[in-house]
Design an enzyme around this catalytic site. Structure first.
Site, PDB file in Angstrom:
ATOM      1  N   HIS A  43       0.839  -1.207   0.000  1.00 39.45           N
ATOM      2  CA  HIS A  43       0.000   0.000   0.000  1.00 39.45           C
ATOM      3  C   HIS A  43       0.862   1.240   0.000  1.00 39.45           C
ATOM      4  CE1 HIS A  43       0.673  -1.179   4.222  1.00 39.45           C
ATOM      5  NE2 HIS A  43       0.707   0.108   4.495  1.00 39.45           N
TER       6      HIS A  43
ATOM      7  N   HIS B  63       0.833   5.217   1.104  1.00 45.57           N
ATOM      8  CA  HIS B  63       0.204   6.288   1.859  1.00 45.57           C
ATOM      9  C   HIS B  63       0.312   7.573   1.036  1.00 45.57           C
ATOM     10  CE1 HIS B  63       0.365   4.094   5.829  1.00 45.57           C
ATOM     11  NE2 HIS B  63       1.345   3.458   5.203  1.00 45.57           N
TER      12      HIS B  63
HETATM   13  P1  5GP Z   1       1.673   0.516   7.429  1.00 50.87           P
HETATM   14  O1  5GP Z   1       2.221   0.873   8.799  1.00 50.87           O
HETATM   15  O2  5GP Z   1       1.506  -0.957   7.263  1.00 50.87           O
HETATM   16  O3  5GP Z   1       2.462   1.156   6.317  1.00 50.87           O
HETATM   17  O4  5GP Z   1       0.260   1.223   7.349  1.00 50.87           O
HETATM   18  C1  5GP Z   1      -0.930   0.575   7.597  1.00 50.87           C
HETATM   19  C2  5GP Z   1      -2.010   1.645   7.617  1.00 50.87           C
HETATM   20  O5  5GP Z   1      -3.266   1.013   7.575  1.00 50.87           O
HETATM   21  C3  5GP Z   1      -2.007   2.507   8.890  1.00 50.87           C
HETATM   22  O6  5GP Z   1      -1.832   3.872   8.523  1.00 50.87           O
HETATM   23  C4  5GP Z   1      -3.366   2.246   9.524  1.00 50.87           C
HETATM   24  O7  5GP Z   1      -3.936   3.397  10.093  1.00 50.87           O
HETATM   25  C5  5GP Z   1      -4.180   1.728   8.361  1.00 50.87           C
HETATM   26  N1  5GP Z   1      -5.213   0.782   8.732  1.00 50.87           N
HETATM   27  C6  5GP Z   1      -5.057  -0.322   9.509  1.00 50.87           C
HETATM   28  N2  5GP Z   1      -6.223  -0.974   9.637  1.00 50.87           N
HETATM   29  C7  5GP Z   1      -7.126  -0.277   8.899  1.00 50.87           C
HETATM   30  C8  5GP Z   1      -8.519  -0.469   8.637  1.00 50.87           C
HETATM   31  O8  5GP Z   1      -9.163  -1.405   9.093  1.00 50.87           O
HETATM   32  N3  5GP Z   1      -9.127   0.457   7.859  1.00 50.87           N
HETATM   33  C9  5GP Z   1      -8.455   1.510   7.330  1.00 50.87           C
HETATM   34  N4  5GP Z   1      -9.139   2.360   6.561  1.00 50.87           N
HETATM   35  N5  5GP Z   1      -7.134   1.725   7.545  1.00 50.87           N
HETATM   36  C10 5GP Z   1      -6.489   0.836   8.340  1.00 50.87           C
END
Ligand code: 5GP
Ligand code: ZN
Length: 139
Positions: free
Chosen positions: A99, A101
């Protein structure tokens, strides 16, 4: 992937606030925004890490990243945009479904990256590291 939270969002098993979707790509609001408007862009198919995403699919994902960034500037009047992507727990990745951001930035948003620039003491070191990376570049 049955236990993947983002696959469940793609399948509609977990609700999300959708920004954009097509047959291959989904953009939706991050539930824990670094800055309000923080949007996630994912391929609908489960791939992880970034290096495992087929190039043609990755191109489609990046195109949506570009469009969402443009829309944050035009629609939210963002002053700037950060695009952030993590691979591996050691890199801070929490959800192992690739993903991007896309984070709108505003002059008064209060967010600061904890970015501490280091330095090379030996000028041969960056050259040696560059050579190792160069030699390992996939075709
Ligand atoms: P990572 O740290 O893996 O790069 O980012 C994961 C992102 O997913 C985080 O910013 C977190 O807030 C978001 N996230 C985690 N669970 C959910 C969810 O159930 N729904 C949404 N919309 N975002 C989520
Ligand atoms: Zn997944």
């Amino acid at each position: 992937m049955s236990d993947c939270i983002f696959c469940k969002i793609v399948a509609g098993q977990i609700p999300c606030t959708r920004v954009y979707e097509d047959d291959a790509v989904l953009a939706f609001m991050d539930i824990g925004p670094i800055v309000k408007g923080h949007t996630l862009v994912i391929p609908k198919a489960h791939h992880d890490p970034l290096t495992a995403v087929p190039s043609d699919l990755l191109a489609r994902v990046i195109e949506v990243v570009r469009r969402v960034a443009a829309a944050q500037v035009a629609g939210l009047k963002a002053d700037g945009v950060n695009v952030h992507q993590s691979n591996g727990a050691v890199a801070g990745q929490v959800v192992p479904h690739v993903h991007f951001h896309v984070i709108p930035r505003f002059a008064d948003d209060g967010h600061r990256w904890n970015w501490k620039a280091g330095r090379y003491d030996d000028p041969a070191e960056p050259a040696a590291l560059a050579e190792r990376i160069r030699a390992a570049l996939p075709r």
